[in-house]
Design an enzyme around this catalytic site. Structure first.
Site, PDB file in Angstrom:
ATOM      1  N   THR A 552       0.851  -1.189   0.000  1.00 42.53           N
ATOM      2  CA  THR A 552       0.000   0.000   0.000  1.00 42.53           C
ATOM      3  C   THR A 552       0.888   1.240   0.000  1.00 42.53           C
ATOM      4  O   THR A 552       2.113   1.152   0.027  1.00 42.53           O
ATOM      5  CB  THR A 552      -0.870   0.052   1.260  1.00 42.53           C
ATOM      6  OG1 THR A 552      -0.039   0.407   2.374  1.00 42.53           O
ATOM      7  CG2 THR A 552      -1.537  -1.290   1.538  1.00 42.53           C
ATOM      8  N   VAL A 606      12.808   3.128  -3.767  1.00 45.02           N
ATOM      9  CA  VAL A 606      13.495   4.006  -4.716  1.00 45.02           C
ATOM     10  C   VAL A 606      13.685   3.254  -6.038  1.00 45.02           C
ATOM     11  O   VAL A 606      14.268   2.175  -6.043  1.00 45.02           O
ATOM     12  CB  VAL A 606      14.883   4.434  -4.182  1.00 45.02           C
ATOM     13  CG1 VAL A 606      15.577   5.369  -5.177  1.00 45.02           C
ATOM     14  CG2 VAL A 606      14.763   5.099  -2.824  1.00 45.02           C
ATOM     15  N   ALA A 608      11.566   1.658  -8.009  1.00 50.69           N
ATOM     16  CA  ALA A 608      10.774   0.431  -8.183  1.00 50.69           C
ATOM     17  C   ALA A 608      11.675  -0.804  -8.092  1.00 50.69           C
ATOM     18  O   ALA A 608      12.338  -1.008  -7.085  1.00 50.69           O
ATOM     19  CB  ALA A 608       9.977   0.467  -9.487  1.00 50.69           C
ATOM     20  N   GLU A 664       1.597   7.596  -7.726  1.00 49.54           N
ATOM     21  CA  GLU A 664       0.992   7.154  -6.473  1.00 49.54           C
ATOM     22  C   GLU A 664      -0.521   7.292  -6.665  1.00 49.54           C
ATOM     23  O   GLU A 664      -0.978   8.003  -7.570  1.00 49.54           O
ATOM     24  CB  GLU A 664       1.432   8.090  -5.331  1.00 49.54           C
ATOM     25  CG  GLU A 664       2.916   8.048  -5.014  1.00 49.54           C
ATOM     26  CD  GLU A 664       3.314   6.816  -4.216  1.00 49.54           C
ATOM     27  OE1 GLU A 664       2.609   6.476  -3.248  1.00 49.54           O
ATOM     28  OE2 GLU A 664       4.318   6.182  -4.580  1.00 49.54           O
ATOM     29  N   ASP A 675       7.302  12.926  -3.344  1.00 54.17           N
ATOM     30  CA  ASP A 675       7.729  11.540  -3.541  1.00 54.17           C
ATOM     31  C   ASP A 675       9.238  11.459  -3.827  1.00 54.17           C
ATOM     32  O   ASP A 675       9.943  10.628  -3.284  1.00 54.17           O
ATOM     33  CB  ASP A 675       6.913  10.948  -4.699  1.00 54.17           C
ATOM     34  CG  ASP A 675       7.112   9.458  -4.795  1.00 54.17           C
ATOM     35  OD1 ASP A 675       6.781   8.764  -3.811  1.00 54.17           O
ATOM     36  OD2 ASP A 675       7.609   8.987  -5.834  1.00 54.17           O
ATOM     37  N   LYS A 679      12.474   9.878  -1.656  1.00 59.54           N
ATOM     38  CA  LYS A 679      13.432   8.911  -2.194  1.00 59.54           C
ATOM     39  C   LYS A 679      14.877   9.351  -1.943  1.00 59.54           C
ATOM     40  O   LYS A 679      15.714   8.549  -1.521  1.00 59.54           O
ATOM     41  CB  LYS A 679      13.204   8.720  -3.700  1.00 59.54           C
ATOM     42  CG  LYS A 679      11.920   7.957  -3.989  1.00 59.54           C
ATOM     43  CD  LYS A 679      11.632   7.922  -5.473  1.00 59.54           C
ATOM     44  CE  LYS A 679      10.361   7.157  -5.762  1.00 59.54           C
ATOM     45  NZ  LYS A 679       9.889   7.337  -7.131  1.00 59.54           N
TER      46      LYS A 679
END
Ligand code: ADP
Ligand code: ASP
Ligand code: MG
Length: 812
Positions: A552, A606, A608, A664, A675, A679
């Protein structure tokens, strides 16, 4: 001569008894056979229940008796033709006597051990008589009352055998007896005055061993419902398998420590005479089973694992014991005088405490007696009152050649420790055939499985997953697990099972692993959940190698990680909130993870699925130092600025990015730069810097108006309204022949994020689609940075990043 014993389930009904008769027919072709049988199925349990109810409600007794009768008459009907009337009459007579005994118990309101023993003996008296008559119809057979041959003391429920008289009686009977097959009841015996006694629950195995030893039998066969003595109780450990050969001593240790397949006293008589014992499966005689003998073929150094539940620990403790002899003698004397069995002993070398394990039934009596024995020392405060702890279990790892292998106990305890199984006491016999540990009863199943995996399944490791969040990423993750399951099992020896799944409303669990073909349907019909309820269920499952997976982007979910880690449950997450929260929280999670030996992995925070965090960790642990990081870390922003130009609206491009799953759930988190800030914060922290999110300068390209919106609809509306603002940003870059890239930087301990004009010669210029790129400038890569580049957003790559973390845990 061979002795064949058939247990309760082997003779539970007429079909099973036919199997038994077929086995006996084959074996009796070349040998004389003594067949020892148990009562039919659960008859002994029922007789005990009937006798106990007679004290309270005779009606219940009668009902139970009817069910016992039904089983017996059905078997007579199915198996006996020629002698049916005689056999039925005899059985009816025995049932009438049993019934009168129950009446007696009811009228006198008294149930002595003597009566109880007598009542129980009817199980084997009936079964042996009926089976002998069924056998007579097919081959040469006879029935003999075991009570006339096995002679014991007066302990009616757990009698001690007088071997001298017993052996004489058995030998003189069998010398006379010319029948090829003799059927005898197990479990039952009598005292010297001819009163019925019994050999203890499960005692038919022992009866058979007594006959085998007296007759110097060639072999003792124990026929039961499993194909041998297993590496662990097959009902508790699914992966357990039959042990092909095992020594008498090892088998004895296993049965003493709970392997019910063999009644512990059984081994002694066979061992004394060196008679091999074979454990076989009545329902599949072709299976080899287990051979118990003097010199078994070399096997695993650990032969088996067993456990006893319902154990209590009694501790005698106090400074007053040190150096003074006699404490342990008094302790054991007190217990043995009252016939309290000591299952486990350990004493600290300082002599400061002695700890013994007893069955829970005996525990409070034992405490009372010992408090009395040591009352004067307790009063004088030389020792503490006896400490009693209940709800425990003993697990034992058994194997004769363990003594030749260092480190087995280390392996045992570290495997348990890694899975949060608390060990209360440890004992290792000086023979080193057995290492036992006392643990909480609730952990017994888990502990057995952990140890089985450790010692018998080293090749396959099981990972148990609990997945929260089944949106874009979660769905893809489950699909990938489904697809790769078989490959991982075969190639990496990892058995991955998803045990629990939840979304924000429902949860679904399957202790044997959820079928991933129809999890959606099952989840839809699952039970309502909350984060706490889900965690409670995960905890109840008490699986080893458990992993909680957060798919999530939810703040509340990120707040439960610590609780999981404290239960030694690993956490894998694509949710950045925890790692980007306060440094204090980030650090706590890492410390808790270390302390409880549970992994906390978040590679997908970070880039994916790109191996950015893992690479960074490897640099740092190998002694490198990060000087500077430059990166494009937002797949969504990269997608947006790669697709935005004079011909399309900014709003449409953002909507397309969201539709592709690149943003997101709340696209403002990406567009505002938050975001990306999270990261670079995580990368800075992983590089060893203590940084907070607020310290990162973030030059947002959004207008004040867009930043102020509180929902997606208003946000999109504000983008449309400010289209001109975005076109200007685009034009300014284009005029300089530059492209727009949202760049994160970390240099000299400071981090910043913001939109930059990137010229054609820069490595960021040609970054395609939703790709990410990170440049690590380190002591080892000072000028030419270490570059990681590739797809940095999207459900599939994120899911595969999560999967990679799960596999990292599996390979640990
Ligand atoms: P029987 O009625 O034939 O005497 P039992 O029920 O007494 O059979 O013993 C067989 C059972 O013992 C098996 O069904 C199994 O559940 C249990 N058991 C416990 N530990 C072990 C083990 N290590 N190997 C095999 N069986 C075991
Ligand atoms: N029938 C007895 C019992 O159930 C003995 C046996 O089956 O071994 O305990
Ligand atoms: Mg048994």
């Amino acid at each position: 001569m061979k002795v064949l014993k058939f247990g309760g389930s082997s003779v539970a009904n007429s079909e099973n008894i036919q199997k038994v008769l077929a086995i006996v027919a084959t074996e009796s072709k070349n040998h004389k056979i003594a067949v020892v049988v148990s009562a039919f199925g659960k008859t002994t349990d029922k007789l005990l229940a009937a006798a106990n109810s007679a004290l309270v409600d005779i009606q219940i007794t009668k009902e139970i008796l009817e069910t016992i009768k039904a089983v017996h008459y059905q078997i007579i009907d199915a198996l006996i033709v020629k002698n049916k009337t005689t056999v039925s009459n005899e059985v009816t007579y025995l049932f009438e006597r049993l019934s009168s005994m129950f009446e007696g118990v009811f009228l006198l309101q008294e149930l002595s051990n003597k009566t109880l023993g007598k009542v129980c003996s009817f199980g084997e008296r009936l079964s042996s008589y009926i089976i002998a008559n069924a056998a007579k119809e097919i081959f040469d057979a006879t029935h003999k009352e075991s009570r006339e041959l096995i002679i014991t003391n007066d302990s009616y429920l757990n009698a001690q055998v007088n071997f001298k008289i017993t052996n004489e009686k058995i030998n003189s009977f069998f010398t006379e007896n010319k029948h090829q097959v003799t059927v005898l009841g197990g479990f039952i015996s009598s005292n010297i005055s001819g009163e019925v006694t019994t050999l203890g629950r499960g005692g038919s195995d022992f009866s058979a061993a007594i006959y085998a030893a007296a007759l110097n039998a060639e072999e003792l066969q124990i026929w039961t419902d499993v194909p041998g003595m297993f590496t662990a109780n097959p009902r508790v450990v699914k992966q357990a398998y039959p042990i092909s050969e095992i020594s008498y001593e090892e088998a004895m240790e296993l049965s003493h420590f709970g392997a019910k397949v063999l009644y512990p006293p059984t081994i002694q008589p066979a061992l004394r005479k060196g008679i091999p014992i074979r454990i076989k499966n009545t329902f599949n005689p072709a299976q080899l089973g287990t051979l118990i003998c003097k010199n078994p073929k070399n096997g695993n150094e650990v032969k088996g694992i067993s456990h006893i539940e319902d154990i209590s620990l009694i501790t005698l403790e106090g400074g007053g014991m040190v150096g003074i002899p006699g404490f342990s003698k008094r302790l054991f004397e007190t217990l043995s005088q009252q016939k309290i069995n000591v299952v486990f002993i350990t004493q600290a070398s300082s002599e400061h405490s002695i700890c013994v394990g007893v069955y829970e039934n005996d525990a409070s009596k034992a405490k009372e007696l010992l408090d009395e024995t040591f009352s004067s020392e307790i009063e004088r405060k030389k020792i503490k009152p006896i400490i009693l702890e209940n709800d425990l279990a003993i697990i034992a790892v058994v194997g004769e050649s363990m003594k030749n292998h260092q480190g087995l106990s280390g392996q045992m305890f570290s495997a348990l420790g890694q899975n949060n199984v608390n060990i209360r006491a440890i004992a290792q016999g000086s023979s080193e055939k057995n290492i036992s540990a006392v643990i909480n009863k609730k952990d017994a199943k888990k502990a057995l499985n952990i140890l089985h995996e450790q010692f018998f399944e080293e090749r396959i490791k099981q990972l148990n997953l609990f997945v929260t969040g089944v949106g874009n990423v979660g769905k893809r993750f489950l699909a990938q697990v489904q697809q790769q399951k078989k490959f991982l099992k075969e190639n990496l020896k990892l058995n991955i099972r998803v045990i629990g799944i939840s979304n924000s409303r429902k949860m679904f669990f399957d202790a044997n692993g959820i079928n991933l073909d129809n999890w959606e349907e099952n989840l839809k019909n699952g039970v309502p959940t909350t984060l706490e309820l889900f965690r409670k269920r995960v905890k109840e499952c008490n699986n080893r190698n458990s992993v909680f997976i957060d798919n999530t982007a939810n703040q509340q979910v990120s707040e439960v990680y610590e609780n999981y880690l404290r239960e030694s449950i690993s956490v894998v997450t694509c949710n950045k909130i925890a790692c980007a929260s306060s440094f204090h929280n980030y650090k706590t999670l890492k410390e808790v993870s270390k302390k409880y030996n549970a992994s906390f992995l978040y590679e997908t925070n970070v880039g994916a699925g790109l191996p950015i965090i893992d690479t960074l960790k490897n640099l740092i642990t190998s002694g490198d130092r990060v000087q500077k990081i430059q990166a494009v870390l937002s797949g969504s922003l990269n997608f947006v600025f790669n697709n935005f130009n004079e011909n399309v609206s900014f709003c449409d491009v953002v909507a397309a990015a969201q539709k592709e799953g690149y943003t997101e759930p709340d696209p403002k988190i990406d567009l505002s730069g938050v975001d990306v800030a999270r990261k670079i914060l995580i990368l800075a922290r992983e590089s060893g810097y203590q940084l907070e999110l607020e310290a990162i300068s973030n030059n947002s390209f959004l207008t004040e108006e867009s930043l102020k919106t509180t929902n997606n609809k208003d946000f999109y509306a504000s983008l449309t309204k400010n289209e001109g603002h975005f076109k200007n940003i685009y034009k300014a870059a284009k005029d300089k022949n530059c492209r727009l890239k949202y760049v994160a930087e970390f240099v000299d301990g400071k981090a910043s994020v913001g939109l930059q004009h990137i010229a054609p010669e820069h490595p960021f210029y040609n970054l395609e689609g939703s790709d990410n790129i990170v440049l690590f400038f380190t002591d080892r890569y000072p000028e030419n940075p270490l570059i990681i580049k590739g797809a940095g957003a999207g459900a599939d790559v994120t899911a595969s990043g999560i999967f990679a973390d799960v596999i990292r845990i599996g390979n640990k």
